[in-house]
Motif scaffolding. Structure first.
Motif, mmCIF file in Angstrom:
data_model
loop_
_atom_site.group_PDB
_atom_site.id
_atom_site.type_symbol
_atom_site.label_atom_id
_atom_site.label_comp_id
_atom_site.label_asym_id
_atom_site.label_seq_id
_atom_site.Cartn_x
_atom_site.Cartn_y
_atom_site.Cartn_z
ATOM 1 N N UNK A 26 -2.097 -6.533 -78.094
ATOM 2 C CA UNK A 26 -1.738 -7.951 -77.962
ATOM 3 C C UNK A 26 -2.635 -8.818 -78.827
ATOM 4 N N UNK A 27 -3.944 -8.544 -78.835
ATOM 5 C CA UNK A 27 -4.877 -9.317 -79.662
ATOM 6 C C UNK A 27 -4.544 -9.164 -81.140
ATOM 7 N N UNK A 30 -1.306 -11.104 -81.905
ATOM 8 C CA UNK A 30 -1.530 -12.554 -81.858
ATOM 9 C C UNK A 30 -2.262 -13.043 -83.102
ATOM 10 N N UNK A 31 -3.244 -12.286 -83.533
ATOM 11 C CA UNK A 31 -3.984 -12.657 -84.748
ATOM 12 C C UNK A 31 -3.059 -12.614 -85.961
ATOM 13 N N UNK A 32 -2.228 -11.588 -86.046
ATOM 14 C CA UNK A 32 -1.284 -11.466 -87.163
ATOM 15 C C UNK A 32 -0.260 -12.597 -87.165
ATOM 16 N N UNK A 37 -7.832 -18.220 -82.407
ATOM 17 C CA UNK A 37 -8.735 -17.672 -81.398
ATOM 18 C C UNK A 37 -7.903 -16.932 -80.361
ATOM 19 N N UNK A 38 -8.293 -15.706 -80.082
ATOM 20 C CA UNK A 38 -7.608 -14.897 -79.072
ATOM 21 C C UNK A 38 -8.688 -14.322 -78.161
ATOM 22 N N UNK A 39 -8.508 -14.468 -76.857
ATOM 23 C CA UNK A 39 -9.489 -13.892 -75.940
ATOM 24 C C UNK A 39 -8.782 -13.209 -74.778
ATOM 25 N N UNK A 40 -9.393 -12.106 -74.340
ATOM 26 C CA UNK A 40 -8.893 -11.349 -73.201
ATOM 27 C C UNK A 40 -9.905 -11.449 -72.073
ATOM 28 N N UNK A 41 -9.413 -11.780 -70.899
ATOM 29 C CA UNK A 41 -10.270 -11.998 -69.738
ATOM 30 C C UNK A 41 -9.854 -11.089 -68.592
ATOM 31 N N UNK A 54 -4.759 -23.776 -80.947
ATOM 32 C CA UNK A 54 -4.787 -22.521 -81.689
ATOM 33 C C UNK A 54 -5.364 -21.347 -80.924
ATOM 34 N N UNK A 55 -5.661 -21.535 -79.621
ATOM 35 C CA UNK A 55 -6.233 -20.431 -78.827
ATOM 36 C C UNK A 55 -5.167 -19.836 -77.914
ATOM 37 N N UNK A 56 -5.152 -18.510 -77.833
ATOM 38 C CA UNK A 56 -4.264 -17.778 -76.941
ATOM 39 C C UNK A 56 -5.129 -16.952 -76.001
ATOM 40 N N UNK A 57 -4.859 -17.054 -74.712
ATOM 41 C CA UNK A 57 -5.639 -16.368 -73.682
ATOM 42 C C UNK A 57 -4.802 -15.277 -73.032
ATOM 43 N N UNK A 58 -5.426 -14.133 -72.811
ATOM 44 C CA UNK A 58 -4.791 -13.026 -72.100
ATOM 45 C C UNK A 58 -5.607 -12.715 -70.861
ATOM 46 N N UNK A 59 -4.916 -12.385 -69.788
ATOM 47 C CA UNK A 59 -5.566 -11.805 -68.621
ATOM 48 C C UNK A 59 -5.069 -10.369 -68.544
ATOM 49 N N UNK A 60 -5.995 -9.424 -68.470
ATOM 50 C CA UNK A 60 -5.615 -8.019 -68.481
ATOM 51 C C UNK A 60 -6.120 -7.308 -67.230
ATOM 52 N N UNK A 61 -5.266 -6.448 -66.702
ATOM 53 C CA UNK A 61 -5.617 -5.646 -65.531
ATOM 54 C C UNK A 61 -5.043 -4.252 -65.731
#
Length: 71
Positions: A26-27, A30-32, A37-41, A54-61
């Protein structure tokens, strides 16, 4: 006086397209697609709520993106 900075561009992209992907995949996607800014939390992370253009946030489990939001 210095000019005001230009905020990063925000791609025309649907955040739901990243749901179910591995965070690394996903990161990369998203960058492509142009996110600056891309962050995974992890779930339940304490984060500030300011909107960043310009920032995209992911929550991953369990190795999958379960939530995605802009800003």
């Amino acid at each position: 006086m210095a000019p005001l900075p230009t905020p990063p561009a925000q791609p025309d992209d649907n955040p739901d397209t990243y749901l179910g992907l591995a965070p690394e995949e996903a990161e990369r996607a998203a960058t492509e697609r142009g996110w600056s800014t891309v962050r995974t939390l992890p779930p339940g992370s304490i984060i500030t709520m300011e909107f960043v253009q310009g920032r995209l946030n992911f929550e991953a489990k369990d190795g999958l993106v379960t939530r995605c939001w802009i800003g």
